[in-house]
Design a protein around this motif. Structure first.
Motif, PDB file in Angstrom:
ATOM      1  N   ARG A 122       0.827  -1.211   0.000  1.00  0.00           N
ATOM      2  CA  ARG A 122       0.000   0.000   0.000  1.00  0.00           C
ATOM      3  C   ARG A 122       0.862   1.261   0.000  1.00  0.00           C
ATOM      4  O   ARG A 122       0.537   2.245  -0.646  1.00  0.00           O
ATOM      5  CB  ARG A 122      -0.917  -0.001   1.230  1.00  0.00           C
ATOM      6  N   ASN A 123       1.971   1.187   0.746  1.00  0.00           N
ATOM      7  CA  ASN A 123       2.865   2.345   0.822  1.00  0.00           C
ATOM      8  C   ASN A 123       4.265   1.854   1.193  1.00  0.00           C
ATOM      9  O   ASN A 123       4.496   1.412   2.320  1.00  0.00           O
ATOM     10  CB  ASN A 123       2.365   3.351   1.858  1.00  0.00           C
ATOM     11  N   ASP A 133       5.945   2.700   4.471  1.00  0.00           N
ATOM     12  CA  ASP A 133       5.477   2.123   5.738  1.00  0.00           C
ATOM     13  C   ASP A 133       6.199   0.822   6.091  1.00  0.00           C
ATOM     14  O   ASP A 133       5.913   0.236   7.142  1.00  0.00           O
ATOM     15  CB  ASP A 133       3.968   1.843   5.674  1.00  0.00           C
ATOM     16  N   GLY A 173      -2.807   3.890   7.698  1.00  0.00           N
ATOM     17  CA  GLY A 173      -1.503   4.328   7.227  1.00  0.00           C
ATOM     18  C   GLY A 173      -0.721   5.114   8.255  1.00  0.00           C
ATOM     19  O   GLY A 173       0.393   5.573   7.977  1.00  0.00           O
TER      20      GLY A 173
END
Length: 460
Positions: free
Chosen positions: A272-273, A276, A332
């Protein structure tokens, strides 16, 4: 059929210092084994898709990486059966030493393995072969470590002592992820090679410590009295298959839930990121360090309230947390992500692992204990190894609801296991078990709650 354990000549208890030494030595080896085995899972989530399957698209590469992760788990029941057989026939100690040595060699070889870019299709083939060897060694190790500690422990505190080797699991997990955190800033293949190569230092320490252990007093007593079983594997399959199935159900929730968190969720958050990744890895490390203490405390708690009560609480919490964990991860934000791992690994997983060792051991007699507990434990692990693979498929069709539902489903299987497995340690057993002798080496009275009666005639 094997003869039952003799109540007339119980083994002498280990001296207090020897009990703790055995527990810590078993935990040290378990820590190394988990470092080695879990390092592969972390590398699969973060690196192996590119290193060994570069011609695939990202989804297929991740699936293939997790598939090779699962292959090692398929070998764990074989390793558990082999280690259990050897442990019940020839002693717990030789299995502890041999399994750790084999695992160490396999892990170092992964760190030296050429990638797809260097040798082509031979790279993933070699990776799978080495992963199979890892699975055999890891499957053989657990039963010997836990049963050695359980059988050295004072009878009233077996939950506590048997949980100490289990605490080596999260400690090894934490060390593996710390290694990947430290190597994350390194460019190229060294980012994933160094954590595997670094395990060689831990292996030397683990082997030295385990070589100094004395054999299980219960096994030695059974051997001296001729109560060892000629073929413990076949005997336990014939006489105690119901308990093996119960252990599988109880173990599925713990093992699947862990890999759905530490392996799949780690990959999910990173996909997703990319930024992270460090936060998620830090969350796994912090949660694993918390789990070391929670595991031991859970084991101690089972000596007071019973094994079943603690396990039931862990399963109920797992069912309730399946959906919230993804809601938190999807924010997030660093704090919710770290908190997700703290709850899933540091509390839920630790409560279950801290309870398993004593509960599973008490379901079997001495002569078949390692075989029965290992076979159930590792068979469930073989299922768990494919949980990240299934989660990827479900997420592709149902987004995060798919893996969240899978987490809840395996937790429900654990609840079924709790409801169908009897309590082995409660007020009646504590009242019937005399206090430990004041003088080390004095004969201990037999524990009425140690084993389970069954249709085969095994006594409690």
């Amino acid at each position: 059929m094997s003869a039952p354990d003799s109540p007339s000549a119980p083994p002498a208890p280990s001296a207090p210092g020897g009990r703790l030494k055995t527990a810590l030595a078993s935990a040290a080896g378990t820590c190394v084994e988990n470092y080695d085995f879990v390092a592969y899972g972390t590398a699969s989530a973060l690196y192996f898709g590119d290193a060994f399957f570069p011609e695939s698209d990202p989804l297929v590469g991740t699936l293939l990486a997790f598939a090779t992760l699962g292959v090692g788990f398929l070998m764990r029941p074989v390793g558990g059966a082999l280690g259990g057989y050897l442990g019940d026939r020839h002693g717990r100690k030789p299995v502890l030493v041999g399994a750790l040595l084999v695992m160490g060699v396999a892990t170092v070889l992964i760190g030296l393995l050429p990638t797809y870019a260097q040798i082509g299709a031979a790279a993933p083939v070699l990776l799978v072969i080495i992963r199979c060897v890892q699975g055999l060694a890891f499957g053989a190790e657990w039963g010997g470590a836990v049963m050695m500690t359980f059988e050295h422990a004072p009878r009233r505190r077996r939950g506590l002592y048997a949980a100490i080797p289990q605490a080596g699991n999260p400690l090894g997990i934490a060390l593996a992820n710390i290694a990947f955190l430290l190597s994350a800033s390194i460019d190229g293949d060294l980012a994933w090679r160094l954590p595997f190569l670094a395990s060689s230092l831990l292996i030397v320490v683990g082997l030295v410590v385990r070589m100094k252990l004395s054999e299980s007093p219960e096994f030695e007593a059974a051997k001296a009295e001729g109560d060892t079983v000629h073929n413990p594997l076949l005997t336990v399959l014939r006489d105690d298959w119901r308990n093996i199935l119960r252990i599988i159900a109880l173990r599925v929730v713990e093992s699947c839930a862990y890999y759905l968190t530490a392996t799949y969720l780690l990959s999910y958050i990173t996909d997703r990121n990319e930024d992270d990744r460090g936060v998620a890895l830090a969350g796994v490390v912090i949660a694993s360090l918390l789990a070391v203490g929670t595991t031991v405390l859970s084991g101690a708690l089972t000596d007071r309230v019973g094994r079943r009560t603690v396990y039931l609480a862990g399963c109920l919490l797992a069912v309730a947390f399946g959906i919230p964990m993804y809601v938190m991860a999807n924010t997030g934000a660093a704090i919710p992500i770290v908190l997700t791992f703290l709850i899933a690994i540091g509390v839920i997983h630790a409560a279950l692992t801290g309870t398993q060792a004593a509960w599973f051991a008490e379901l079997f007699r001495t002569g078949t204990r390692t075989s029965g507990a290992s076979l159930g434990y590792q068979t469930a692990a073989s299922v768990a190894g494919f949980a990240p693979f299934v989660a990827v498929l479900l997420a592709d069709s149902f987004d995060w609801w798919g893996p969240a539902g899978l987490y809840v489903a395996v937790s429900a299987v654990g609840l079924v296991g709790v409801l169908t497995t009897r309590e082995t340690w409660g007020p009646a057993e504590r009242a019937a078990t005399p206090a430990e002798p004041a003088t080390p080496g004095a004969a201990a009275s037999p524990q009425r709650g140690e084993a389970v009666p069954s249709s085969s005639g095994d006594r409690r």
